[in-house]
Design a protein around this motif. Sequence first.
Motif, PDB file in Angstrom:
ATOM      1  N   VAL A  91      10.283   1.927   6.392  1.00  0.00           N
ATOM      2  CA  VAL A  91       9.382   3.063   6.199  1.00  0.00           C
ATOM      3  C   VAL A  91       9.866   4.227   7.050  1.00  0.00           C
ATOM      4  CG1 VAL A  91       7.381   1.593   5.682  1.00  0.00           C
ATOM      5  CG2 VAL A  91       7.731   2.422   8.004  1.00  0.00           C
ATOM      6  N   VAL A  92       9.475   5.417   6.630  1.00  0.00           N
ATOM      7  CA  VAL A  92       9.788   6.639   7.378  1.00  0.00           C
ATOM      8  C   VAL A  92       8.491   7.417   7.579  1.00  0.00           C
ATOM      9  CG1 VAL A  92      12.190   6.810   6.623  1.00  0.00           C
ATOM     10  CG2 VAL A  92      10.389   7.891   5.270  1.00  0.00           C
ATOM     11  N   THR A  93       8.520   8.336   8.508  1.00  0.00           N
ATOM     12  CA  THR A  93       7.339   9.145   8.811  1.00  0.00           C
ATOM     13  C   THR A  93       7.654  10.616   8.662  1.00  0.00           C
ATOM     14  OG1 THR A  93       7.884   9.261  11.156  1.00  0.00           O
ATOM     15  CG2 THR A  93       6.456   7.446  10.458  1.00  0.00           C
ATOM     16  N   ARG A  94       6.571  11.374   8.514  1.00  0.00           N
ATOM     17  CA  ARG A  94       6.674  12.833   8.591  1.00  0.00           C
ATOM     18  C   ARG A  94       5.357  13.343   9.164  1.00  0.00           C
ATOM     19  NH1 ARG A  94       4.102  16.171   4.929  1.00  0.00           N
ATOM     20  NH2 ARG A  94       3.123  15.078   3.198  1.00  0.00           N
ATOM     21  N   LYS A  95       5.444  14.437   9.881  1.00  0.00           N
ATOM     22  CA  LYS A  95       4.248  15.048  10.484  1.00  0.00           C
ATOM     23  C   LYS A  95       3.671  16.052   9.496  1.00  0.00           C
ATOM     24  CE  LYS A  95       3.310  15.472  14.609  1.00  0.00           C
ATOM     25  NZ  LYS A  95       2.361  14.984  15.585  1.00  0.00           N
ATOM     26  N   ASP A  96       2.347  16.031   9.396  1.00  0.00           N
ATOM     27  CA  ASP A  96       1.609  17.026   8.620  1.00  0.00           C
ATOM     28  C   ASP A  96       0.476  17.500   9.521  1.00  0.00           C
ATOM     29  OD1 ASP A  96       0.607  18.643   6.615  1.00  0.00           O
ATOM     30  OD2 ASP A  96      -0.428  17.009   5.584  1.00  0.00           O
ATOM     31  N   LEU A 156       0.828  -1.209   0.000  1.00  0.00           N
ATOM     32  CA  LEU A 156       0.000   0.000   0.000  1.00  0.00           C
ATOM     33  C   LEU A 156       0.862   1.258   0.000  1.00  0.00           C
ATOM     34  CD1 LEU A 156      -2.724  -1.200   2.520  1.00  0.00           C
ATOM     35  CD2 LEU A 156      -3.065  -0.715   0.072  1.00  0.00           C
ATOM     36  N   LEU A 157       1.954   1.237   0.740  1.00  0.00           N
ATOM     37  CA  LEU A 157       2.840   2.399   0.783  1.00  0.00           C
ATOM     38  C   LEU A 157       3.616   2.574  -0.519  1.00  0.00           C
ATOM     39  CD1 LEU A 157       4.046   2.200   4.466  1.00  0.00           C
ATOM     40  CD2 LEU A 157       2.541   3.923   3.434  1.00  0.00           C
ATOM     41  N   ARG A 206       7.142  -1.588  13.531  1.00  0.00           N
ATOM     42  CA  ARG A 206       8.121  -2.652  13.259  1.00  0.00           C
ATOM     43  C   ARG A 206       8.847  -2.377  11.945  1.00  0.00           C
ATOM     44  NH1 ARG A 206       8.109  -8.103  15.438  1.00  0.00           N
ATOM     45  NH2 ARG A 206      10.024  -9.023  14.689  1.00  0.00           N
ATOM     46  N   LEU A 207       8.101  -1.959  10.932  1.00  0.00           N
ATOM     47  CA  LEU A 207       8.699  -1.630   9.633  1.00  0.00           C
ATOM     48  C   LEU A 207       9.597  -0.397   9.752  1.00  0.00           C
ATOM     49  CD1 LEU A 207       5.559  -2.197   7.397  1.00  0.00           C
ATOM     50  CD2 LEU A 207       7.624  -3.627   7.451  1.00  0.00           C
ATOM     51  N   ARG A 208       9.202   0.540  10.583  1.00  0.00           N
ATOM     52  CA  ARG A 208      10.007   1.748  10.782  1.00  0.00           C
ATOM     53  C   ARG A 208      11.326   1.425  11.487  1.00  0.00           C
ATOM     54  NH1 ARG A 208       8.786   6.581  14.714  1.00  0.00           N
ATOM     55  NH2 ARG A 208      10.163   8.147  13.842  1.00  0.00           N
ATOM     56  N   ARG A 209      11.254   0.598  12.513  1.00  0.00           N
ATOM     57  CA  ARG A 209      12.484   0.212  13.226  1.00  0.00           C
ATOM     58  C   ARG A 209      13.458  -0.542  12.318  1.00  0.00           C
ATOM     59  NH1 ARG A 209       8.775  -0.863  17.411  1.00  0.00           N
ATOM     60  NH2 ARG A 209       8.831  -3.075  16.920  1.00  0.00           N
ATOM     61  N   TYR A 217       3.098   7.990   6.614  1.00  0.00           N
ATOM     62  CA  TYR A 217       4.104   6.952   6.386  1.00  0.00           C
ATOM     63  C   TYR A 217       4.388   6.852   4.901  1.00  0.00           C
ATOM     64  CZ  TYR A 217       3.354   5.316  11.139  1.00  0.00           C
ATOM     65  OH  TYR A 217       3.287   5.231  12.505  1.00  0.00           O
ATOM     66  N   ARG A 218       5.650   6.553   4.585  1.00  0.00           N
ATOM     67  CA  ARG A 218       6.037   6.278   3.203  1.00  0.00           C
ATOM     68  C   ARG A 218       7.215   5.311   3.228  1.00  0.00           C
ATOM     69  NH1 ARG A 218      10.657   9.407   2.323  1.00  0.00           N
ATOM     70  NH2 ARG A 218      10.730  11.274   3.574  1.00  0.00           N
ATOM     71  N   LEU A 219       7.471   4.715   2.082  1.00  0.00           N
ATOM     72  CA  LEU A 219       8.613   3.813   1.998  1.00  0.00           C
ATOM     73  C   LEU A 219       9.897   4.609   2.169  1.00  0.00           C
ATOM     74  CD1 LEU A 219       7.682   1.515  -1.025  1.00  0.00           C
ATOM     75  CD2 LEU A 219       7.415   1.052   1.416  1.00  0.00           C
TER      76      LEU A 219
END
Length: 86
Positions: free
Chosen positions: A67-72, A32-33, A60-63, A78-80
Amino acid sequence: MSSNDAKHELFGQFAIVAKALSHAHRLELLELLAQGERNVETLAVLADLAVGNASQHLQRLRRAGLVVTRKDGQQVLYRLADKSPA
């Protein structure tokens, strides 16, 4: 650091990624990402998961660095992860 230590560290990183990929829900979230950045609520609906469950899988995927995150505003998107050179 000896070459043996470096090898063990590398194998340890491989194991972390392998464990992150070892669950069907996490593979679905990655798929999905691959289609684009999304928040946890949207991912949960699309993957037919509870928000809390989707969030745990995403962490788990982030660790694992997948995947990485960003605040909006209030949302976390989340994105790859992209490790390619800029």
